[in-house]
Design an enzyme around this catalytic site. Structure first.
Site, mmCIF file in Angstrom:
data_model
loop_
_atom_site.group_PDB
_atom_site.id
_atom_site.type_symbol
_atom_site.label_atom_id
_atom_site.label_comp_id
_atom_site.label_asym_id
_atom_site.label_seq_id
_atom_site.Cartn_x
_atom_site.Cartn_y
_atom_site.Cartn_z
ATOM 1 N N LYS A 212 90.135 -53.530 -74.628
ATOM 2 C CA LYS A 212 88.932 -54.328 -74.347
ATOM 3 C C LYS A 212 88.118 -54.503 -75.603
ATOM 4 C CE LYS A 212 85.875 -50.858 -74.840
ATOM 5 N NZ LYS A 212 84.942 -50.780 -75.942
ATOM 6 N N VAL B 97 93.972 -45.823 -81.649
ATOM 7 C CA VAL B 97 93.396 -44.591 -81.096
ATOM 8 C C VAL B 97 92.007 -44.362 -81.715
ATOM 9 C CG1 VAL B 97 93.702 -42.089 -80.880
ATOM 10 C CG2 VAL B 97 95.688 -43.605 -80.747
ATOM 11 N N ALA B 98 91.047 -44.009 -80.849
ATOM 12 C CA ALA B 98 89.649 -43.819 -81.288
ATOM 13 C C ALA B 98 89.151 -45.051 -82.033
ATOM 14 C CB ALA B 98 89.502 -42.547 -82.141
ATOM 15 N N GLY B 99 89.528 -46.222 -81.517
ATOM 16 C CA GLY B 99 89.216 -47.480 -82.191
ATOM 17 C C GLY B 99 88.132 -48.300 -81.522
ATOM 18 N N GLY B 100 87.527 -47.802 -80.450
ATOM 19 C CA GLY B 100 86.496 -48.582 -79.753
ATOM 20 C C GLY B 100 87.081 -49.675 -78.875
ATOM 21 N N MET B 101 88.384 -49.563 -78.559
ATOM 22 C CA MET B 101 89.038 -50.580 -77.728
ATOM 23 C C MET B 101 89.546 -49.994 -76.421
ATOM 24 S SD MET B 101 90.760 -53.133 -80.407
ATOM 25 C CE MET B 101 90.418 -54.450 -79.243
ATOM 26 N N ALA B 102 89.099 -48.768 -76.105
ATOM 27 C CA ALA B 102 89.381 -48.123 -74.814
ATOM 28 C C ALA B 102 90.866 -47.876 -74.564
ATOM 29 C CB ALA B 102 88.759 -48.917 -73.669
ATOM 30 N N SER C 20 91.395 -44.985 -72.128
ATOM 31 C CA SER C 20 91.016 -45.444 -70.784
ATOM 32 C C SER C 20 92.116 -46.337 -70.207
ATOM 33 C CB SER C 20 89.713 -46.243 -70.838
ATOM 34 O OG SER C 20 88.704 -45.487 -71.443
ATOM 35 N N ALA C 21 92.694 -47.177 -71.055
ATOM 36 C CA ALA C 21 93.785 -48.049 -70.603
ATOM 37 C C ALA C 21 94.956 -47.197 -70.104
ATOM 38 C CB ALA C 21 94.236 -48.952 -71.755
ATOM 39 N N ASP D 5 84.947 -46.278 -69.058
ATOM 40 C CA ASP D 5 85.655 -47.537 -69.329
ATOM 41 C C ASP D 5 86.921 -47.717 -68.483
ATOM 42 O OD1 ASP D 5 84.011 -48.631 -71.222
ATOM 43 O OD2 ASP D 5 85.263 -48.117 -72.951
HETATM 44 C C1 LIG Z 1 81.434 -47.182 -76.167
HETATM 45 C C2 LIG Z 1 82.285 -47.724 -75.041
HETATM 46 C C3 LIG Z 1 81.835 -49.171 -74.766
HETATM 47 O O1 LIG Z 1 82.644 -49.799 -73.810
HETATM 48 O O2 LIG Z 1 83.673 -47.769 -75.299
HETATM 49 P P1 LIG Z 1 84.548 -47.310 -76.594
HETATM 50 O O3 LIG Z 1 84.015 -48.093 -77.718
HETATM 51 O O4 LIG Z 1 84.380 -45.842 -76.781
HETATM 52 O O5 LIG Z 1 85.971 -47.684 -76.266
HETATM 53 C C4 LIG Z 1 82.119 -46.877 -73.764
HETATM 54 O O6 LIG Z 1 80.754 -46.778 -73.387
HETATM 55 C C5 LIG Z 1 82.727 -45.507 -73.856
HETATM 56 O O7 LIG Z 1 83.320 -45.233 -72.641
HETATM 57 P P2 LIG Z 1 84.363 -44.007 -72.456
HETATM 58 O O8 LIG Z 1 85.134 -43.827 -73.708
HETATM 59 O O9 LIG Z 1 85.086 -44.228 -71.184
HETATM 60 O O10 LIG Z 1 83.341 -42.814 -72.372
HETATM 61 P P3 LIG Z 1 83.345 -41.502 -71.432
HETATM 62 O O11 LIG Z 1 84.664 -40.825 -71.580
HETATM 63 O O12 LIG Z 1 82.862 -41.839 -70.066
HETATM 64 O O13 LIG Z 1 82.220 -40.660 -72.173
HETATM 65 C C6 LIG Z 1 82.434 -40.062 -73.426
HETATM 66 C C7 LIG Z 1 81.079 -39.787 -74.057
HETATM 67 O O14 LIG Z 1 80.491 -41.020 -74.530
HETATM 68 C C8 LIG Z 1 79.087 -41.029 -74.318
HETATM 69 N N1 LIG Z 1 78.729 -42.111 -73.372
HETATM 70 C C9 LIG Z 1 79.702 -42.804 -72.719
HETATM 71 C C10 LIG Z 1 79.361 -43.846 -71.854
HETATM 72 C C11 LIG Z 1 77.983 -44.122 -71.683
HETATM 73 N N2 LIG Z 1 77.585 -45.100 -70.857
HETATM 74 N N3 LIG Z 1 77.042 -43.417 -72.339
HETATM 75 C C12 LIG Z 1 77.399 -42.430 -73.207
HETATM 76 O O15 LIG Z 1 76.538 -41.805 -73.814
HETATM 77 C C13 LIG Z 1 78.743 -39.648 -73.752
HETATM 78 O O16 LIG Z 1 78.439 -38.831 -74.871
HETATM 79 C C14 LIG Z 1 80.052 -39.213 -73.111
HETATM 80 O O17 LIG Z 1 80.169 -37.805 -73.027
HETATM 81 N N1 LIG Z 2 96.285 -41.525 -73.796
HETATM 82 C C1 LIG Z 2 95.395 -41.427 -74.800
HETATM 83 N N2 LIG Z 2 95.376 -42.359 -75.775
HETATM 84 C C2 LIG Z 2 94.473 -42.267 -76.786
HETATM 85 N N3 LIG Z 2 93.582 -41.288 -76.919
HETATM 86 C C3 LIG Z 2 93.549 -40.342 -75.976
HETATM 87 C C4 LIG Z 2 94.449 -40.381 -74.888
HETATM 88 N N4 LIG Z 2 94.170 -39.340 -74.116
HETATM 89 C C5 LIG Z 2 93.145 -38.684 -74.693
HETATM 90 N N5 LIG Z 2 92.772 -39.267 -75.827
HETATM 91 C C6 LIG Z 2 91.645 -38.822 -76.699
HETATM 92 O O1 LIG Z 2 90.574 -39.762 -76.558
HETATM 93 C C7 LIG Z 2 89.969 -40.040 -77.821
HETATM 94 C C8 LIG Z 2 89.396 -41.471 -77.767
HETATM 95 O O2 LIG Z 2 90.457 -42.352 -77.752
HETATM 96 P P1 LIG Z 2 90.461 -43.914 -77.406
HETATM 97 O O3 LIG Z 2 90.304 -44.127 -75.960
HETATM 98 O O4 LIG Z 2 91.699 -44.432 -78.047
HETATM 99 O O5 LIG Z 2 89.237 -44.492 -78.232
HETATM 100 P P2 LIG Z 2 87.845 -45.146 -77.878
HETATM 101 O O6 LIG Z 2 87.101 -44.181 -76.973
HETATM 102 O O7 LIG Z 2 87.187 -45.313 -79.207
HETATM 103 O O8 LIG Z 2 88.106 -46.446 -77.229
HETATM 104 C C9 LIG Z 2 91.092 -39.833 -78.840
HETATM 105 O O9 LIG Z 2 90.586 -39.391 -80.052
HETATM 106 C C10 LIG Z 2 92.000 -38.791 -78.185
HETATM 107 O O10 LIG Z 2 91.707 -37.487 -78.645
#
Ligand SMILES: C[C@@](CO)(OP(=O)(O)O)[C@H](O)COP(=O)(O)OP(=O)(O)OC[C@H]1O[C@@H](n2ccc(N)nc2=O)[C@H](O)[C@@H]1O
Ligand SMILES: Nc1ncnc2c1ncn2[C@@H]1O[C@H](COP(=O)(O)OP(=O)(O)O)[C@@H](O)[C@H]1O
Length: 311
Positions: free
Chosen positions: A20, A106-111, A114-115, A147
């Site tokens: 995403k 991985v850990a790229g902000g693209m979920a 979660s996918a 996400d």
């Molecule tokens: C920032 C976003 C934007 O879509 O995505 P990514 O860029 O990481 O993919 C999301 O809010 C990431 O969602 P996700 O990665 O599912 O987060 P979660 O596992 O629910 O939460 C991990 C941690 O992120 C923080 N968190 C997450 C969601 C939220 N609304 N507020 C938060 O503060 C909290 O510190 C939480 O403990």
């Molecule tokens: N199946 C998985 N794929 C990627 N990362 C995972 C997975 N399961 C657990 N993780 C952990 O979740 C962290 C966040 O990963 P990711 O979802 O790829 O990034 P973001 O939260 O930035 O979208 C990773 O650093 C990893 O330690």
């Protein structure tokens, strides 16, 4: 019927799940539960992970592809957690081999994690022939991560709450993106923490989390030129504070011809919206040459959420 006599409905199943990008990410103040209230517009992109589930003697996970070495192979893997959750609910042993073919950084902000969780939920339900309705699946998804419901849902959607409450948004046409994948990842909690820190140091700054009506109207037009100037991410200053080199990446994408660039979610992937497919291919080629990213990909959106692939 004993647990052991439960029959496996299928030999193996494969689920395709999208990455995403947040076209809008408005972040409210830190809540008492450690999360932030969000108003976000998600779009699912054609950059996908494939999750294969097969019957096995025990629960195990292997990952190959993009960033595989950084994906946990233990019970903390989000796909493993998802399968355990479905098994617990169905009261059956979680004897499954999970193979993740990774393309989402991985850990790229693209979920990406979660996918994989969403894919594993759908995959386990299909493998075991379980009839879990959409609402229950969404509830299980939300318990795994904020996400995860969107990875099930796909398309273009408004996310509220901590991002898990979804409403579909009408988006006409196809949007073409270039993704600049950074050399190292960013931790989502660290980026939210940095935003809180930046806000504390500037107590006068406004926190606005209203619905992005102008962007939502622009999406119905299907015109990327109307959408591009409306891209917004409250987490971007925090991601840039932690990885200042991303400023150069954002500039390079726009210099290469993208309509606009944004940090994707918590970053560090930068997403560039382009006028059309040809422009995206050209921007990707030029950006690859500049050397600001570890890898550059093109992707289009919106695409559907987690879906079973049939051979
Ligand atoms: C920032 C976003 C934007 O879509 O995505 P990514 O860029 O990481 O993919 C999301 O809010 C990431 O969602 P996700 O990665 O599912 O987060 P979660 O596992 O629910 O939460 C991990 C941690 O992120 C923080 N968190 C997450 C969601 C939220 N609304 N507020 C938060 O503060 C909290 O510190 C939480 O403990
Ligand atoms: N199946 C998985 N794929 C990627 N990362 C995972 C997975 N399961 C657990 N993780 C952990 O979740 C962290 C966040 O990963 P990711 O979802 O790829 O990034 P973001 O939260 O930035 O979208 C990773 O650093 C990893 O330690």
């Amino acid at each position: 019927m004993s647990r052991a006599s439960l029959s496996v409905v299928s030999d193996s199943v494969t689920v395709r799940v999208p990455a995403k990008v947040n076209l809008h990410l408005g972040v409210g103040p830190l809540r008492d539960d450690g999360f932030h209230d969000l108003v976000t517009v998600f779009q699912a992109l054609s950059l996908c992970d494939d999750i294969r589930l097969s019957p096995a003697n025990e629960l195990r996970v292997t990952t190959r592809g993009e960033g595989a070495a950084d994906v946990p192979a233990d019970a903390t893997n989000l796909a493993v957690r998802a399968v355990n959750e479905v098994a617990r609910r169905a009261d059956r042993p979680a004897r499954v081999a999970i193979d993740i073919d990774k393309r989402i950084p991985v850990a790229g902000g693209m979920a990406g994690g979660s996918a994989d969780a969403a894919g594993a939920l759908v995959g386990a339900a299909a493998l075991w022939g379980l009839d879990i309705d959409r609402d229950d699946l969404t509830e299980m998804a939300a318990a795994l991560g904020s996400d995860v419901p969107f990875a099930l849902h796909g398309g273009t959607a408004l996310g509220t709450g901590r991002g898990e409450r979804l409403m579909p948004i009408l988006a006409r046409g196809e949007f073409h993106w270039v993704l600049a994948i950074a050399r190292s990842g960013l931790s989502t909690p660290a980026v939210y923490g940095e935003l809180d820190r930046l806000r504390e140091s500037r107590p006068d700054s406004d926190i606005i989390t209203t619905r992005p009506d102008e962007l939502m109207a622009a999406l119905t037009s299907g015109d990327p030129r109307v959408v591009a100037p409306l891209l917004h991410n409250d987490l971007q200053p925090a991601a840039l504070s932690l990885q200042p080199a991303l400023r150069r990446t954002l500039r390079a994408g726009v210099d290469a011809g993208a309509l606009n660039g944004i940090v994707s979610g918590s970053g560090p992937t930068c997403a560039f919206l382009c006028a059309d497919e040809t422009s995206a291919v050209n921007v990707a080629a030029e950006l690859s040459g500049v050397g600001v990213a570890r890898a550059v990909r093109t992707a289009s959106g919106p695409v559907p959420g987690a879906r079973l692939l049939h051979d």
